[in-house]
Scaffold this motif. Structure first.
Motif, PDB file in Angstrom:
ATOM      1  N   ALA A   1      10.486  17.927 -33.263  1.00  0.00           N
ATOM      2  CA  ALA A   1      10.675  16.622 -34.148  1.00  0.00           C
ATOM      3  C   ALA A   1      12.494  16.879 -34.135  1.00  0.00           C
ATOM      4  O   ALA A   1      12.080  17.645 -35.439  1.00  0.00           O
ATOM      5  N   GLY A   2      13.324  16.162 -34.028  1.00  0.00           N
ATOM      6  CA  GLY A   2      14.966  16.322 -34.485  1.00  0.00           C
ATOM      7  C   GLY A   2      15.492  17.571 -33.586  1.00  0.00           C
ATOM      8  O   GLY A   2      16.616  17.780 -33.920  1.00  0.00           O
ATOM      9  N   LYS A   3      14.889  18.294 -32.813  1.00  0.00           N
ATOM     10  CA  LYS A   3      15.069  19.580 -32.148  1.00  0.00           C
ATOM     11  C   LYS A   3      15.757  18.786 -30.755  1.00  0.00           C
ATOM     12  O   LYS A   3      15.296  18.203 -30.111  1.00  0.00           O
ATOM     13  N   THR A   4      16.180  20.201 -30.389  1.00  0.00           N
ATOM     14  CA  THR A   4      17.066  19.872 -28.963  1.00  0.00           C
ATOM     15  C   THR A   4      16.102  20.491 -28.006  1.00  0.00           C
ATOM     16  O   THR A   4      16.804  22.257 -28.369  1.00  0.00           O
ATOM     17  N   VAL A   5      16.134  20.141 -27.237  1.00  0.00           N
ATOM     18  CA  VAL A   5      15.185  21.044 -25.631  1.00  0.00           C
ATOM     19  C   VAL A   5      16.039  21.137 -24.335  1.00  0.00           C
ATOM     20  O   VAL A   5      16.323  19.828 -24.489  1.00  0.00           O
ATOM     21  N   VAL A   6      15.722  21.832 -23.699  1.00  0.00           N
ATOM     22  CA  VAL A   6      16.266  21.957 -22.842  1.00  0.00           C
ATOM     23  C   VAL A   6      15.472  22.611 -21.241  1.00  0.00           C
ATOM     24  O   VAL A   6      14.544  23.952 -21.752  1.00  0.00           O
TER      25      VAL A   6
ATOM     26  N   ALA B   1       9.725  13.616 -20.565  1.00  0.00           N
ATOM     27  CA  ALA B   1       9.038  12.437 -21.694  1.00  0.00           C
ATOM     28  C   ALA B   1       7.809  12.707 -22.784  1.00  0.00           C
ATOM     29  O   ALA B   1       8.636  12.366 -24.081  1.00  0.00           O
ATOM     30  N   ARG B   2       7.928  14.037 -22.715  1.00  0.00           N
ATOM     31  CA  ARG B   2       7.016  14.643 -23.545  1.00  0.00           C
ATOM     32  C   ARG B   2       7.698  14.605 -24.470  1.00  0.00           C
ATOM     33  O   ARG B   2       6.961  14.414 -25.626  1.00  0.00           O
ATOM     34  N   ALA B   3       8.945  15.414 -24.466  1.00  0.00           N
ATOM     35  CA  ALA B   3       8.994  16.260 -25.250  1.00  0.00           C
ATOM     36  C   ALA B   3       9.719  15.180 -26.402  1.00  0.00           C
ATOM     37  O   ALA B   3       9.601  15.017 -27.816  1.00  0.00           O
ATOM     38  N   GLU B   4      10.637  14.107 -25.444  1.00  0.00           N
ATOM     39  CA  GLU B   4      10.274  12.553 -25.928  1.00  0.00           C
ATOM     40  C   GLU B   4       9.720  11.930 -27.477  1.00  0.00           C
ATOM     41  O   GLU B   4       9.931  11.324 -28.567  1.00  0.00           O
ATOM     42  N   SER B   5       8.218  11.550 -26.366  1.00  0.00           N
ATOM     43  CA  SER B   5       7.495  11.051 -27.133  1.00  0.00           C
ATOM     44  C   SER B   5       7.128  12.106 -28.704  1.00  0.00           C
ATOM     45  O   SER B   5       6.893  11.181 -29.166  1.00  0.00           O
ATOM     46  N   LEU B   6       7.791  13.188 -28.399  1.00  0.00           N
ATOM     47  CA  LEU B   6       6.828  13.975 -29.612  1.00  0.00           C
ATOM     48  C   LEU B   6       8.324  14.191 -30.979  1.00  0.00           C
ATOM     49  O   LEU B   6       8.366  14.639 -31.525  1.00  0.00           O
ATOM     50  N   GLY B   7       9.379  12.994 -30.483  1.00  0.00           N
ATOM     51  CA  GLY B   7      10.975  12.609 -31.281  1.00  0.00           C
ATOM     52  C   GLY B   7      12.275  14.083 -31.140  1.00  0.00           C
ATOM     53  O   GLY B   7      13.368  14.441 -32.068  1.00  0.00           O
ATOM     54  N   ALA B   8      11.795  15.125 -30.026  1.00  0.00           N
ATOM     55  CA  ALA B   8      12.788  15.807 -29.572  1.00  0.00           C
ATOM     56  C   ALA B   8      13.487  15.382 -28.437  1.00  0.00           C
ATOM     57  O   ALA B   8      13.418  14.206 -27.760  1.00  0.00           O
ATOM     58  N   LYS B   9      15.223  16.021 -28.837  1.00  0.00           N
ATOM     59  CA  LYS B   9      16.337  15.461 -27.641  1.00  0.00           C
ATOM     60  C   LYS B   9      15.889  16.089 -26.786  1.00  0.00           C
ATOM     61  O   LYS B   9      16.744  17.592 -27.215  1.00  0.00           O
ATOM     62  N   VAL B  10      16.598  15.743 -25.528  1.00  0.00           N
ATOM     63  CA  VAL B  10      15.997  16.160 -24.540  1.00  0.00           C
ATOM     64  C   VAL B  10      17.957  16.281 -24.155  1.00  0.00           C
ATOM     65  O   VAL B  10      18.110  15.030 -23.552  1.00  0.00           O
ATOM     66  N   SER B  11      18.369  17.391 -23.566  1.00  0.00           N
ATOM     67  CA  SER B  11      19.885  17.570 -23.196  1.00  0.00           C
ATOM     68  C   SER B  11      19.399  18.137 -21.623  1.00  0.00           C
ATOM     69  O   SER B  11      18.761  19.590 -21.147  1.00  0.00           O
TER      70      SER B  11
END
Length: 175
Positions: free
Chosen positions: A103-108, A123-133
């Motif tokens: 949550a709150g982390k940026t993932v690529v 979709a999974r990363a965003e549902s867990l609160g991550a930002k996808v770049s």
């Protein structure tokens, strides 16, 4: 539950700015009331009704007149009514979690992902609160790399970004 009036206005008039939509939504209790106000404004020409619509911050006389003219057309009213009927079927989106390891982390995501598609991963990363770049920067927290990771891997190493395999990513997010 019925969709909020400003949501219905946004669907009917996608080019209308958010402040204007919210302002219009305050003029009436529901969609029918707003349509009635627009019809009165249309029928009366320059009038109190048209002035009331034009007085909404972000609307103005030109947009108010366009709104009134729009509702003059029977096919436009029918189209909006059909759209409004669909709005009543829309369910609220699930809110992203805020208590996860990402949550709150940026993932690529990069490379040929083997365990999931890129859309599924996002979709999974965003549902867990991550930002996808789509690109790596010094603000990136994790690079999940499948086979064939290229320039994004080099950028991650340059910026000291933590690189994870798909299996490590799944372990981090709990499967």
């Amino acid at each position: 539950p019925e969709a909020p009036l400003d949501q219905k206005i946004a669907l009917a008039f996608p080019g209308l700015a958010a402040p204007a939509r919210r302002g219009l939504a305050t003029l009436a209790d529901d969609w029918v009331g707003l349509v009635r106000l627009a019809e009165i404004a249309r029928n009366e020409g320059p009038s109190e009704g048209l002035g009331q619509i034009a007085g909404v911050s972000g609307v103005g006389p030109v947009a108010a007149r366009a709104l009134a003219l729009f509702f003059r057309e029977t096919h436009n009213r029918a189209m909006v009514d059909a759209l409004v009927a669909e709005l009543d079927r829309i369910e609220d989106a699930e809110k992203p979690k805020s208590d996860t390891a990402v949550a709150g982390k940026t993932v690529v995501f990069t490379g040929a992902l083997e365990r999931f598609t890129r859309d599924e991963a996002k979709a999974r990363a965003e549902s867990l609160g991550a930002k996808v770049s789509g690109s790596v920067s010094k603000k990136t927290d994790y690079l999940v790399a499948g086979p064939g990771a290229g320039s994004k891997m080099a950028e991650a190493q340059k910026h000291g970004v933590q690189v994870l395999t798909e299996d490590e990513w799944l372990a981090l997010i709990g499967g």
